[in-house]
Design a protein around this motif. Structure first.
Motif, PDB file in Angstrom:
ATOM      1  N   THR A   1       0.222   8.905  -5.902  1.00 30.13           N
ATOM      2  CA  THR A   1       0.293   7.980  -4.773  1.00 30.13           C
ATOM      3  C   THR A   1      -0.815   6.946  -4.915  1.00 30.13           C
ATOM      4  OG1 THR A   1       0.477   7.814  -2.346  1.00 30.13           O
ATOM      5  CG2 THR A   1      -1.198   9.316  -3.201  1.00 30.13           C
ATOM      6  N   ASN A   2      -0.752   5.911  -4.093  1.00 32.80           N
ATOM      7  CA  ASN A   2      -1.759   4.854  -4.151  1.00 32.80           C
ATOM      8  C   ASN A   2      -2.995   5.224  -3.330  1.00 32.80           C
ATOM      9  OD1 ASN A   2       0.172   4.347  -1.845  1.00 32.80           O
ATOM     10  ND2 ASN A   2      -1.369   2.803  -1.342  1.00 32.80           N
ATOM     11  N   ARG A   3      -4.109   4.624  -3.682  1.00 32.79           N
ATOM     12  CA  ARG A   3      -5.370   4.790  -2.955  1.00 32.79           C
ATOM     13  C   ARG A   3      -5.492   3.657  -1.942  1.00 32.79           C
ATOM     14  NH1 ARG A   3     -10.459   6.813  -4.031  1.00 32.79           N
ATOM     15  NH2 ARG A   3      -9.868   7.421  -6.148  1.00 32.79           N
ATOM     16  N   GLN A   4      -5.665   3.986  -0.660  1.00 28.99           N
ATOM     17  CA  GLN A   4      -5.776   2.917   0.329  1.00 28.99           C
ATOM     18  C   GLN A   4      -7.165   2.814   0.953  1.00 28.99           C
ATOM     19  OE1 GLN A   4      -4.700   5.829   1.277  1.00 28.99           O
ATOM     20  NE2 GLN A   4      -5.258   6.171   3.411  1.00 28.99           N
ATOM     21  N   THR A   5      -8.123   3.610   0.462  1.00 35.02           N
ATOM     22  CA  THR A   5      -9.508   3.493   0.919  1.00 35.02           C
ATOM     23  C   THR A   5     -10.433   3.573  -0.294  1.00 35.02           C
ATOM     24  OG1 THR A   5      -9.740   5.885   1.266  1.00 35.02           O
ATOM     25  CG2 THR A   5      -9.019   4.569   3.166  1.00 35.02           C
ATOM     26  N   GLY A   6     -11.662   3.097  -0.126  1.00 32.22           N
ATOM     27  CA  GLY A   6     -12.655   3.220  -1.179  1.00 32.22           C
ATOM     28  C   GLY A   6     -12.474   2.210  -2.301  1.00 32.22           C
ATOM     29  N   PHE A   7     -13.165   2.465  -3.405  1.00 27.95           N
ATOM     30  CA  PHE A   7     -13.119   1.558  -4.552  1.00 27.95           C
ATOM     31  C   PHE A   7     -11.718   1.538  -5.155  1.00 27.95           C
ATOM     32  CE2 PHE A   7     -13.467   0.737  -9.131  1.00 27.95           C
ATOM     33  CZ  PHE A   7     -14.090  -0.504  -9.089  1.00 27.95           C
ATOM     34  N   GLY A   8     -11.190   0.342  -5.368  1.00 26.76           N
ATOM     35  CA  GLY A   8      -9.841   0.224  -5.917  1.00 26.76           C
ATOM     36  C   GLY A   8      -8.741   0.398  -4.891  1.00 26.76           C
TER      37      GLY A   8
ATOM     38  N   SER B   1      -6.035  15.155  -7.009  1.00 27.99           N
ATOM     39  CA  SER B   1      -5.280  14.899  -8.231  1.00 27.99           C
ATOM     40  C   SER B   1      -4.039  14.071  -7.911  1.00 27.99           C
ATOM     41  CB  SER B   1      -4.853  16.217  -8.881  1.00 27.99           C
ATOM     42  OG  SER B   1      -4.051  15.976 -10.018  1.00 27.99           O
ATOM     43  N   GLY B   2      -3.811  12.996  -8.666  1.00 29.87           N
ATOM     44  CA  GLY B   2      -2.644  12.152  -8.464  1.00 29.87           C
ATOM     45  C   GLY B   2      -2.911  10.903  -7.665  1.00 29.87           C
ATOM     46  N   LEU B   3      -4.170  10.675  -7.287  1.00 29.60           N
ATOM     47  CA  LEU B   3      -4.529   9.480  -6.530  1.00 29.60           C
ATOM     48  C   LEU B   3      -4.922   8.366  -7.492  1.00 29.60           C
ATOM     49  CD1 LEU B   3      -4.908   8.473  -3.593  1.00 29.60           C
ATOM     50  CD2 LEU B   3      -7.323   9.131  -3.798  1.00 29.60           C
ATOM     51  N   ASP B   4      -4.427   7.156  -7.239  1.00 32.51           N
ATOM     52  CA  ASP B   4      -4.857   5.974  -7.970  1.00 32.51           C
ATOM     53  C   ASP B   4      -4.173   5.798  -9.316  1.00 32.51           C
ATOM     54  OD1 ASP B   4      -6.318   3.610  -7.895  1.00 32.51           O
ATOM     55  OD2 ASP B   4      -7.963   4.441  -9.061  1.00 32.51           O
ATOM     56  N   ALA B   5      -2.922   6.234  -9.444  1.00 27.65           N
ATOM     57  CA  ALA B   5      -2.118   5.913 -10.623  1.00 27.65           C
ATOM     58  C   ALA B   5      -1.029   4.904 -10.266  1.00 27.65           C
ATOM     59  CB  ALA B   5      -1.494   7.171 -11.214  1.00 27.65           C
ATOM     60  N   LEU B   6      -0.455   5.044  -9.073  1.00 30.20           N
ATOM     61  CA  LEU B   6       0.485   4.065  -8.541  1.00 30.20           C
ATOM     62  C   LEU B   6      -0.273   3.083  -7.659  1.00 30.20           C
ATOM     63  CD1 LEU B   6       3.454   6.390  -7.552  1.00 30.20           C
ATOM     64  CD2 LEU B   6       3.563   4.556  -9.257  1.00 30.20           C
ATOM     65  N   HIS B   7       0.203   1.833  -7.644  1.00 28.70           N
ATOM     66  CA  HIS B   7      -0.512   0.796  -6.908  1.00 28.70           C
ATOM     67  C   HIS B   7       0.467  -0.147  -6.224  1.00 28.70           C
ATOM     68  CE1 HIS B   7      -3.799   2.114  -9.541  1.00 28.70           C
ATOM     69  NE2 HIS B   7      -2.945   1.952 -10.536  1.00 28.70           N
ATOM     70  N   ILE B   8      -0.007  -0.789  -5.159  1.00 28.96           N
ATOM     71  CA  ILE B   8       0.728  -1.843  -4.470  1.00 28.96           C
ATOM     72  C   ILE B   8      -0.053  -3.135  -4.648  1.00 28.96           C
ATOM     73  CG2 ILE B   8       1.514  -2.694  -2.230  1.00 28.96           C
ATOM     74  CD1 ILE B   8       1.938   0.187  -1.378  1.00 28.96           C
TER      75      ILE B   8
ATOM     76  N   TYR C   1       4.867   6.712  -3.258  1.00 28.37           N
ATOM     77  CA  TYR C   1       4.779   8.025  -3.896  1.00 28.37           C
ATOM     78  C   TYR C   1       5.684   8.031  -5.121  1.00 28.37           C
ATOM     79  CZ  TYR C   1       2.440   9.887   0.229  1.00 28.37           C
ATOM     80  OH  TYR C   1       1.542  10.113   1.234  1.00 28.37           O
ATOM     81  N   GLY C   2       5.282   8.798  -6.124  1.00 32.90           N
ATOM     82  CA  GLY C   2       6.112   8.936  -7.306  1.00 32.90           C
ATOM     83  C   GLY C   2       5.859  10.263  -7.984  1.00 32.90           C
ATOM     84  N   TRP C   3       6.788  10.647  -8.873  1.00 32.53           N
ATOM     85  CA  TRP C   3       6.584  11.871  -9.628  1.00 32.53           C
ATOM     86  C   TRP C   3       7.267  11.757 -10.987  1.00 32.53           C
ATOM     87  CZ3 TRP C   3       9.293  11.730  -5.008  1.00 32.53           C
ATOM     88  CH2 TRP C   3      10.674  11.892  -5.080  1.00 32.53           C
ATOM     89  N   GLY C   4       6.843  12.649 -11.877  1.00 34.19           N
ATOM     90  CA  GLY C   4       7.393  12.667 -13.226  1.00 34.19           C
ATOM     91  C   GLY C   4       6.640  13.660 -14.081  1.00 34.19           C
TER      92      GLY C   4
ATOM     93  N   TYR D   1       2.081   0.810 -12.129  1.00 34.36           N
ATOM     94  CA  TYR D   1       1.642   2.138 -12.557  1.00 34.36           C
ATOM     95  C   TYR D   1       0.676   1.980 -13.720  1.00 34.36           C
ATOM     96  CZ  TYR D   1       1.984   6.925 -14.421  1.00 34.36           C
ATOM     97  OH  TYR D   1       1.716   8.178 -14.883  1.00 34.36           O
ATOM     98  N   THR D   2      -0.466   2.667 -13.642  1.00 35.74           N
ATOM     99  CA  THR D   2      -1.465   2.588 -14.710  1.00 35.74           C
ATOM    100  C   THR D   2      -1.751   3.946 -15.336  1.00 35.74           C
ATOM    101  OG1 THR D   2      -3.262   2.765 -13.079  1.00 35.74           O
ATOM    102  CG2 THR D   2      -2.590   0.542 -13.730  1.00 35.74           C
TER     103      THR D   2
END
Length: 241
Positions: free
Chosen positions: A115-122, A174-181, A104-107, A206-207
């Motif tokens: 936060t990261n996406r752990q299901t689905g595409f990407g 909103s906020g899903l799939d900007a941070l990644h592992i 998780y992250g904020w700014g 982070y993208t």
């Protein structure tokens, strides 16, 4: 209890390992730090399942902990043509069952959460399988309140002073799939990793186009841990790639 070898809050710095110009931060968790659960979801709007296998999510219960990462990842911007990830090294002792990591992250202003996406595409994330026998449930453990904003206690902080953090996702999805592992920082949007290695490392990338001010790592285990369970996390930013 969690053991902090160095924190940004000013406690004694004892870890002299460095990556670039940043000092590594090491945190050791015990089973009592897994204070949230049993529950099948993690904070988001709508709440996210923890298991990457969506067919099993509603059937499972997990125990969660949150702790600070030392540093924040930087993505590509109009002013920067390189990325700077945060490297996370873990070492588990006597892990029972599965252990999942999410970030998780904020700014930005007004504040935004990611936060990261752990299901689905990407989908991306990191899961470790251990072989120890399960232990007894910690008596103080309780599920997170489903009332937003989610308030979580950060392991190692005094909750009466600065230990509570709000994770506030105000718009659905909103906020899903900007941070990644990712196991490979060259693969910026990450991948799902499943391993039996009780010691290893991964990277937070982070993208998005905003600046990340703070990051939390969430760890979740899918059963009560034995008294001998320990998890040591070391983190620090790495040089731009």
């Amino acid at each position: 209890m969690v053991i902090l070898q160095m924190t940004a809050g000013g406690t004694e710095q004892t870890d002299s390992d460095t990556v670039g110009t940043s000092v590594n931060q090491s945190v050791t968790l015990s089973k009592t730090d897994l204070r949230y659960g049993p529950q099948s979801w993690r904070p988001f709007l709508p709440p996210l399942g923890i298991d990457p296998d969506e067919t099993r999510q509603s059937e499972e219960t997990w125990y969660l902990a949150f702790f600070d990462l030392n540093g924040t990842p930087e993505g590509l911007t109009m002013y920067q043509n390189q990325i700077s990830p945060v490297k996370v090294t873990y070492q588990a002792q006597n892990l029972s069952g599965r252990m999942a990591f999410d970030v998780y992250g904020w700014g930005d202003s007004p504040r935004r959460y990611w936060t990261n996406r752990q299901t689905g595409f990407g989908a991306n994330g990191y899961m470790v399988l251990g072989g120890a026998e399960p232990g007894e449930t910690v008596a103080e453990a309780a599920p997170l309140s489903e009332t937003r904003p989610y308030q979580v206690i950060v392991a190692g902080r005094d909750p009466t002073i600065s230990g509570l953090v709000n994770l506030s996702f105000d718009r659905p999805w909103s906020g899903l799939d900007a941070l990644h592992i990712t196991a490979d920082p060259a693969v910026r949007k990450g991948q799902m990793t499943n391993t039996t290695a009780q010691k290893g490392s991964f990277y937070i990338t982070y993208t998005g186009g905003n600046e990340v001010d703070h990051t939390l790592l969430m760890v979740a285990v899918d059963r009560p841990q034995p008294d001998s369970f320990k998890l040591t996390i070391t983190s620090a930013p790495v040089e731009a790639l």
